[in-house]
Design an enzyme around this catalytic site. Structure first.
Site, PDB file in Angstrom:
ATOM      1  N   ILE A   1       0.992  -1.325   0.207  1.00 40.47           N
ATOM      2  CA  ILE A   1       0.084   0.060  -0.134  1.00 40.47           C
ATOM      3  C   ILE A   1       1.061   1.302   0.015  1.00 40.47           C
ATOM      4  CG2 ILE A   1      -1.748   1.276   1.302  1.00 40.47           C
ATOM      5  CD1 ILE A   1      -2.809  -1.209   2.365  1.00 40.47           C
TER       6      ILE A   1
ATOM      7  N   ASP B   1      11.585   2.582   6.454  1.00 38.48           N
ATOM      8  CA  ASP B   1      10.766   1.181   6.298  1.00 38.48           C
ATOM      9  C   ASP B   1      12.168   0.144   6.378  1.00 38.48           C
ATOM     10  OD1 ASP B   1      10.050  -1.464   5.813  1.00 38.48           O
ATOM     11  OD2 ASP B   1       8.357  -0.819   4.426  1.00 38.48           O
TER      12      ASP B   1
ATOM     13  N   CYS C   1      -4.322   5.474   7.837  1.00 39.74           N
ATOM     14  CA  CYS C   1      -5.452   4.349   7.030  1.00 39.74           C
ATOM     15  C   CYS C   1      -4.937   2.967   7.341  1.00 39.74           C
ATOM     16  CB  CYS C   1      -5.664   4.705   5.810  1.00 39.74           C
ATOM     17  SG  CYS C   1      -6.306   6.287   5.390  1.00 39.74           S
TER      18      CYS C   1
ATOM     19  N   ASP D   1      -8.482   7.010   9.835  1.00 41.76           N
ATOM     20  CA  ASP D   1      -9.526   6.225   9.330  1.00 41.76           C
ATOM     21  C   ASP D   1      -9.590   4.938  10.495  1.00 41.76           C
ATOM     22  OD1 ASP D   1     -11.580   5.128   7.558  1.00 41.76           O
ATOM     23  OD2 ASP D   1     -10.002   3.515   7.028  1.00 41.76           O
TER      24      ASP D   1
ATOM     25  N   GLU E   1     -12.210   0.159  18.313  1.00 37.19           N
ATOM     26  CA  GLU E   1     -13.349   0.354  17.266  1.00 37.19           C
ATOM     27  C   GLU E   1     -14.505  -0.539  17.641  1.00 37.19           C
ATOM     28  OE1 GLU E   1     -11.693  -0.336  13.314  1.00 37.19           O
ATOM     29  OE2 GLU E   1     -10.306   1.422  13.590  1.00 37.19           O
TER      30      GLU E   1
ATOM     31  N   HIS F   1     -13.332   3.730   9.448  1.00 43.52           N
ATOM     32  CA  HIS F   1     -12.735   2.580   8.822  1.00 43.52           C
ATOM     33  C   HIS F   1     -13.162   2.196   7.659  1.00 43.52           C
ATOM     34  CE1 HIS F   1      -9.845  -1.235  10.390  1.00 43.52           C
ATOM     35  NE2 HIS F   1      -9.993  -0.894   9.175  1.00 43.52           N
ATOM     36  N   LEU F   2     -12.801   3.318   6.632  1.00 43.54           N
ATOM     37  CA  LEU F   2     -13.393   3.248   5.375  1.00 43.54           C
ATOM     38  C   LEU F   2     -12.104   2.824   4.148  1.00 43.54           C
ATOM     39  CD1 LEU F   2     -15.904   6.323   5.177  1.00 43.54           C
ATOM     40  CD2 LEU F   2     -16.340   3.922   5.667  1.00 43.54           C
ATOM     41  N   GLY F   3     -11.160   2.417   4.589  1.00 41.74           N
ATOM     42  CA  GLY F   3      -9.997   2.362   3.872  1.00 41.74           C
ATOM     43  C   GLY F   3     -10.262   1.235   2.731  1.00 41.74           C
ATOM     44  N   ALA F   4     -10.860   0.237   2.812  1.00 39.09           N
ATOM     45  CA  ALA F   4     -11.276  -0.874   2.154  1.00 39.09           C
ATOM     46  C   ALA F   4     -12.544  -0.922   1.466  1.00 39.09           C
ATOM     47  CB  ALA F   4     -10.877  -2.236   2.710  1.00 39.09           C
TER      48      ALA F   4
END
Length: 525
Positions: free
Chosen positions: A151, A170, A229, A255, A260, A278-281
């Protein structure tokens, strides 16, 4: 025919894929844990999203279950250690919603840059606040990625298209991959000091938990805007509110939250804070993609043995499975052979692949050896839980690969360290298909490993073969195959006989009484 239960709502295309692949499927959603526990025993596979909680109690009742498929990336609702112990493969679909999640992060970045939620709310309230909002451009700004995996790399690509400069923290990002992506790899402190926008794209682990702690948030550039996200728990939410209130952080968009559903939160109502549930997907495309992927992956496993995106077992593509399956059969039989012959628990197992075998994915071969070896001690072992059980028993596993060919085009050797010393067996494939053992404890032998067998170590002397043949004949035991090997003439010899029925203790006693016999054991494959 394998049978799968879809217990959460997902695209009807998933059921269609299962049926097209020869898998029976039931779509039964909204069941309570007790109801699911009562019905799960008849299914080979369970396809879920986030609603179904697969607990140890559910797994204990799932006596036929072989695979759990999560349509999505998060598997917080699956007890993976319990699934591993039960020998159940757990799969997810980590790439089905990658573009959707990356686009949501970019959307939230724009929402922060231009204060879109506040501007929309006030405009619709009739205030026309044209002079009340002064945004910033993203062009020319520095985006800091925390996590540059699947991602994160998509976000980087989109950001570069917006003419942003991208830096990334990273630990797993190689210099070559950073160059390929067109981004700069930096340490976390450098990213915090330089980034105008920060987005997080990393799983929640012990290493990443609270990665944007109060201490690290204080190191950020004044005026930074932060987007998450990925997972709740990556940011210290209390410290984030404090720095938003002080103006050090110009904006934040979440997000995901530690708890939750987040129906109440101290951040709610904070100026320059944007929240989504939590709309990422949550796009039509992503929901279809993950449903299709989970159905394809589960069907591949149940029908052909392919393993994709498994969290507790090495991946093995449906195309790769037919090629490696004979090696797995060989490896499992060698593991079983050395386990039956050594008997004692081994503190160390070494698996050495040579020639063509060394070019293959080694993990399934290792898992197959461990499954064969541990099955001597337990009848609930399979390739999924064997590595887990080996770790639990403190068995050290060593893996060695030698690509050059030796006496054989392809060879797998299994050695165990026992109180009696090192024990080693080796095998190959005839015609790239038929498993054969070719060495037993340093003695050359060529034998199939199948069914009921009698293993005999004896002194090499004239007349022995006749005597053992007579002994088995008098006992009414029919010999299927007969394989003999020896170190040297007159030295120690090994005999492997396959017989048509189980070897009884009485027969073992009769063979042990023959002159020159040192060891007699019954084997079963």
């Amino acid at each position: 025919m394998p049978k799968v239960l879809i217990s959460d709502k997902m695209s009807p295309l998933a059921a269609q894929i299962f049926r097209e692949r020869g898998v029976e499927v039931d779509e039964i959603t909204g069941k309570t844990p007790d109801e699911l526990k009562a019905m799960i025993g008849e299914y080979d596979g369970l396809a879920i999203r986030s609603s179904t909680k697969v607990t140890k109690e559910i797994l204990d009742a799932a006596t036929n279950l072989k695979v759990i498929g999560r349509a999505g990336i998060g598997v917080d609702n699956v007890d993976i250690p319990a699934a591993s112990a039960a020998g159940v493969v757990v799969m997810n679909t980590p790439f089905g919603n990658s573009i959707t999640t990356a686009e949501h992060a970019i959307a939230l970045m724009f929402a922060l840059a231009r204060q879109l939620p506040e501007a929309n709310a006030q405009t619709q309230a009739g205030t026309w606040p044209k002079n009340g909002f002064m945004g910033v451009e993203v062009t020319g700004k520095t985006l800091g990625l925390i996590g540059a995996g699947n991602i994160g790399s998509i976000v980087a690509d989109r950001a570069l298209g917006l003419k942003m400069k991208v830096v990334a923290y990273d630990p797993f990002l190689s210099p070559d991959r950073a160059l390929e992506l067109g981004i700069e790899k930096v340490e976390l402190d450098q990213l915090l000091a330089r980034a105008d926008f920060i987005t997080l794209h990393t799983p929640l682990t012990d290493q990443t938990r609270n990665i944007l702690s109060a201490e690290n948030l204080a190191k950020t550039k004044k005026g930074v805007r932060i987007v998450n996200c990925a997972r709740g728990g990556l940011i210290d939410e209390a410290a984030l509110k404090e720095l938003l209130d002080s103006g050090h952080i110009a904006g934040a968009a979440l997000d995901v939250f530690v708890t939750e559903p987040a129906k109440e939160h101290p951040l709610f109502g904070t100026p320059n804070f944007v929240a989504t549930p939590h709309l990422g997907a949550s796009t039509n495309e992503a929901q279809v993609n993950v449903a299709l992927q989970v159905a394809e992956q589960m069907a591949d496993y149940l029908v052909s043995g392919g393993v994709t995106n498994a969290l507790n077992m090495p991946s093995l593509s449906a195309e790769e499975a037919p090629r490696i399956r004979p090696y797995m059969a060989l490896a499992e039989r060698l593991g079983s052979l050395v386990g039956q012959l050594s008997r004692d628990a081994a503190p160390r197992i070494s698996i050495h692949t040579e020639g063509a075998a060394a070019e293959l994915n080694p993990k399934p071969i290792v898992s197959a050896v461990l499954a064969g070896y541990l099955r001597v001690h337990s009848d609930t072992v399979n390739m999924v839980n064997a590595p887990f059980l080996a770790r639990e028993r403190g068995i050290e596993v060593r893996e060695v690969r030698t690509e050059r060919e030796g006496d054989y085009h392809t060879l797998v050797r299994v050695s165990v360290k026992t109180e009696a010393g090192e024990r080693s067996v080796a095998g190959t494939l005839f015609g790239n298909e038929a498993p054969r053992v070719v060495e037993l404890f340093g003695i050359k032998v060529e034998a199939d490993l199948a069914g009921h067998m009698l293993y005999v170590v004896n002194e090499d002397a004239p007349g022995f073969i006749g005597r053992i043949g007579t002994t088995l004949g008098e006992a009414g035991v029919n010999i299927g195959t007969f394989h003999l090997g020896r170190r040297a003439a007159g030295g120690e010899a090994v005999l492997l006989l396959s017989v048509d029925e189980p070897v009884t203790p009485d027969l073992i006693a009769k063979v042990r009484a023959l002159p020159g016999v040192k060891t007699v054991m019954a084997l079963k494959f």
